[in-house]
Motif scaffolding. Structure first.
Motif, PDB file in Angstrom:
ATOM      1  N   GLY A   1      -1.371 -13.338 -24.567  1.00  0.00           N
ATOM      2  CA  GLY A   1       0.080 -12.418 -23.628  1.00  0.00           C
ATOM      3  C   GLY A   1      -0.622 -11.168 -22.330  1.00  0.00           C
ATOM      4  N   ALA A   2       0.498 -10.785 -20.962  1.00  0.00           N
ATOM      5  CA  ALA A   2      -0.068 -10.592 -20.337  1.00  0.00           C
ATOM      6  C   ALA A   2      -0.879  -8.684 -20.789  1.00  0.00           C
ATOM      7  N   TYR A   3      -0.323  -7.764 -22.076  1.00  0.00           N
ATOM      8  CA  TYR A   3      -0.914  -6.983 -22.827  1.00  0.00           C
ATOM      9  C   TYR A   3      -1.450  -7.106 -23.464  1.00  0.00           C
ATOM     10  N   THR A   4      -2.349  -6.181 -24.590  1.00  0.00           N
ATOM     11  CA  THR A   4      -2.881  -6.198 -25.536  1.00  0.00           C
ATOM     12  C   THR A   4      -2.571  -5.294 -25.750  1.00  0.00           C
ATOM     13  N   LEU A   5      -2.259  -5.013 -27.272  1.00  0.00           N
ATOM     14  CA  LEU A   5      -2.201  -3.456 -28.237  1.00  0.00           C
ATOM     15  C   LEU A   5      -3.431  -3.801 -29.241  1.00  0.00           C
ATOM     16  N   MET A   6      -4.031  -2.519 -29.451  1.00  0.00           N
ATOM     17  CA  MET A   6      -5.146  -2.571 -30.873  1.00  0.00           C
ATOM     18  C   MET A   6      -4.197  -2.047 -32.115  1.00  0.00           C
ATOM     19  N   VAL A   7      -4.316  -2.212 -33.199  1.00  0.00           N
ATOM     20  CA  VAL A   7      -3.485  -1.520 -34.219  1.00  0.00           C
ATOM     21  C   VAL A   7      -4.572  -1.506 -35.197  1.00  0.00           C
ATOM     22  N   ASP A   8      -5.366  -0.748 -36.172  1.00  0.00           N
ATOM     23  CA  ASP A   8      -5.528  -0.389 -36.917  1.00  0.00           C
ATOM     24  C   ASP A   8      -5.234  -1.073 -37.855  1.00  0.00           C
ATOM     25  N   ALA A   9      -5.730  -2.055 -39.343  1.00  0.00           N
ATOM     26  CA  ALA A   9      -5.416  -2.557 -40.478  1.00  0.00           C
ATOM     27  C   ALA A   9      -4.786  -1.790 -41.738  1.00  0.00           C
ATOM     28  N   ASP A  10      -5.182  -0.092 -41.562  1.00  0.00           N
ATOM     29  CA  ASP A  10      -4.060  -0.168 -42.081  1.00  0.00           C
ATOM     30  C   ASP A  10      -3.136   1.202 -41.583  1.00  0.00           C
ATOM     31  N   ASP A  11      -2.979   0.603 -40.407  1.00  0.00           N
ATOM     32  CA  ASP A  11      -1.577   1.763 -39.429  1.00  0.00           C
ATOM     33  C   ASP A  11      -0.181   0.917 -39.536  1.00  0.00           C
ATOM     34  N   ARG A  12       0.940   0.798 -39.076  1.00  0.00           N
ATOM     35  CA  ARG A  12       1.609  -0.136 -38.433  1.00  0.00           C
ATOM     36  C   ARG A  12       2.897   0.963 -37.846  1.00  0.00           C
ATOM     37  N   LEU A  13       3.801  -0.542 -36.829  1.00  0.00           N
ATOM     38  CA  LEU A  13       4.165   0.397 -36.034  1.00  0.00           C
ATOM     39  C   LEU A  13       5.690   0.138 -36.080  1.00  0.00           C
ATOM     40  N   ALA A  14       6.456   1.041 -35.721  1.00  0.00           N
ATOM     41  CA  ALA A  14       8.036   0.991 -35.644  1.00  0.00           C
ATOM     42  C   ALA A  14       8.646  -0.681 -35.698  1.00  0.00           C
ATOM     43  N   PRO A  15       9.504  -0.851 -35.672  1.00  0.00           N
ATOM     44  CA  PRO A  15      10.171  -2.071 -36.343  1.00  0.00           C
ATOM     45  C   PRO A  15      10.208  -2.505 -34.181  1.00  0.00           C
ATOM     46  N   ASP A  16      11.049  -1.312 -33.533  1.00  0.00           N
ATOM     47  CA  ASP A  16      11.755  -1.546 -32.512  1.00  0.00           C
ATOM     48  C   ASP A  16      10.214  -1.200 -30.859  1.00  0.00           C
ATOM     49  N   ALA A  17       8.673  -0.275 -31.524  1.00  0.00           N
ATOM     50  CA  ALA A  17       7.949   0.045 -30.784  1.00  0.00           C
ATOM     51  C   ALA A  17       7.458  -1.472 -30.177  1.00  0.00           C
ATOM     52  N   LEU A  18       7.665  -2.501 -30.044  1.00  0.00           N
ATOM     53  CA  LEU A  18       7.151  -3.507 -29.424  1.00  0.00           C
ATOM     54  C   LEU A  18       8.230  -3.542 -28.050  1.00  0.00           C
ATOM     55  N   ALA A  19       9.339  -3.689 -28.516  1.00  0.00           N
ATOM     56  CA  ALA A  19      10.338  -3.993 -27.629  1.00  0.00           C
ATOM     57  C   ALA A  19      10.505  -2.675 -26.392  1.00  0.00           C
ATOM     58  N   LEU A  20      10.552  -2.393 -27.326  1.00  0.00           N
ATOM     59  CA  LEU A  20       9.939  -0.575 -26.309  1.00  0.00           C
ATOM     60  C   LEU A  20       9.121  -0.268 -25.605  1.00  0.00           C
ATOM     61  N   LEU A  21       7.736  -1.461 -25.483  1.00  0.00           N
ATOM     62  CA  LEU A  21       6.541  -1.534 -25.054  1.00  0.00           C
ATOM     63  C   LEU A  21       7.249  -2.219 -23.461  1.00  0.00           C
ATOM     64  N   ASP A  22       7.870  -3.124 -24.049  1.00  0.00           N
ATOM     65  CA  ASP A  22       7.892  -4.290 -22.262  1.00  0.00           C
ATOM     66  C   ASP A  22       8.860  -3.563 -21.999  1.00  0.00           C
ATOM     67  N   ALA A  23       9.927  -2.577 -22.167  1.00  0.00           N
ATOM     68  CA  ALA A  23      11.020  -2.269 -21.884  1.00  0.00           C
ATOM     69  C   ALA A  23      10.741  -1.607 -20.605  1.00  0.00           C
ATOM     70  N   ALA A  24       9.048  -0.520 -21.421  1.00  0.00           N
ATOM     71  CA  ALA A  24       8.231   0.620 -20.614  1.00  0.00           C
ATOM     72  C   ALA A  24       7.689   0.192 -19.358  1.00  0.00           C
ATOM     73  N   LEU A  25       7.001  -0.972 -19.393  1.00  0.00           N
ATOM     74  CA  LEU A  25       6.313  -2.256 -18.845  1.00  0.00           C
ATOM     75  C   LEU A  25       6.887  -3.094 -17.529  1.00  0.00           C
ATOM     76  N   SER A  26       8.059  -2.895 -18.162  1.00  0.00           N
ATOM     77  CA  SER A  26       9.038  -3.822 -17.277  1.00  0.00           C
ATOM     78  C   SER A  26       9.739  -2.995 -16.349  1.00  0.00           C
ATOM     79  N   ALA A  27      10.023  -2.226 -16.501  1.00  0.00           N
ATOM     80  CA  ALA A  27      10.804  -1.161 -15.279  1.00  0.00           C
ATOM     81  C   ALA A  27      10.017  -0.547 -14.564  1.00  0.00           C
ATOM     82  N   GLU A  28       8.764  -0.554 -15.177  1.00  0.00           N
ATOM     83  CA  GLU A  28       7.737   0.478 -13.853  1.00  0.00           C
ATOM     84  C   GLU A  28       6.587  -0.789 -13.715  1.00  0.00           C
ATOM     85  N   HIS A  29       6.842  -0.966 -12.114  1.00  0.00           N
ATOM     86  CA  HIS A  29       5.863  -2.930 -11.901  1.00  0.00           C
ATOM     87  C   HIS A  29       4.456  -2.480 -11.269  1.00  0.00           C
TER      88      HIS A  29
END
Length: 210
Positions: A1-29
């Motif tokens: 993908g265009a962006y890489t996010l590292m997540v440790d094996a014992d951590d987790r993301l909120a269900p909407d985390a990737l969508a919020l990241l995508d929106a933030a990156l799209s809004a700031e060219h």
């Protein structure tokens, strides 16, 4: 993908985390990295948000780098994949590798945006960063590599002073922990620790400290 996010094996993301990241990156060219909101949790269910010591939602790469030196801005972010591939995590030290490369990643960015995407970081006694000696000596090696990165990137005196103050505080804290636990260590481990502390002490830049 265009962006890489590292997540440790014992951590987790909120269900909407990737969508919020995508929106933030799209809004700031010109955004090359998007920082997540960091929430620590333990096995008892307690959650604690780790504050970011800036009120701004958008930073230049150099501003983000300066804040990240002493963890005023943490290192949980999505980064442009080409930057990640050009500057991967170091092979050594394995522990704390993210601490050493985060300022480099931020410095290479045109713009870094802070988001409400949530990263849940698990804290527990068996984690690799909770280990004691000799594993904890990796922190000394990581700090030395951090100093080398800051000096190599040509930052001014403010960044070098901030870096040295952070390294000195870590050194004092780690040495205190060694003194409290050394009687339970083997003679070989004690020799390793004393050698590592001597080397780190000799490398200090005391004129950069207040």
């Amino acid at each position: 993908g265009a962006y890489t996010l590292m997540v440790d094996a014992d951590d987790r993301l909120a269900p909407d985390a990737l969508a919020l990241l995508d929106a933030a990156l799209s809004a700031e060219h010109d955004a090359d990295a998007a920082v997540l909101r960091l929430v620590c949790f333990d096995d008892g269910g307690t959650e604690t948000e780790v504050p970011v010591r800036t009120g701004r939602r958008s930073l230049s790469g150099r501003e983000a780098c300066l804040l990240s030196i002493d963890l005023s801005l943490h290192g949980l972010y999505a980064l442009r994949t080409d930057l990640f591939r050009a500057h991967p995590y170091p092979e050594q030290p394995r522990r704390y590798a993210d601490d050493t490369i985060t300022p480099v990643h931020y410095a290479l960015c045109r713009r870094v945006v802070l988001t409400r995407a949530t990263y849940f970081y698990r804290r527990h006694a068996a984690s690799c960063t909770a280990a004691l000696f000799p594993e904890k000596l990796d922190f000394i090696a990581a700090n030395a590599l951090l100093r080398a990165h800051i000096e190599g990137m040509g930052f001014g005196s403010a960044a070098r002073q901030r870096c040295e103050a952070y390294i000195w505080a870590n050194y004092v804290s780690l040495y205190r922990r060694y003194l409290m636990t050394r009687h339970g260590l083997s003679p070989e481990v004690r020799r390793m620790c004393r050698s590592a502390f001597r080397t780190a002490h000799a490398a200090m830049r005391p004129l950069r400290l207040s």
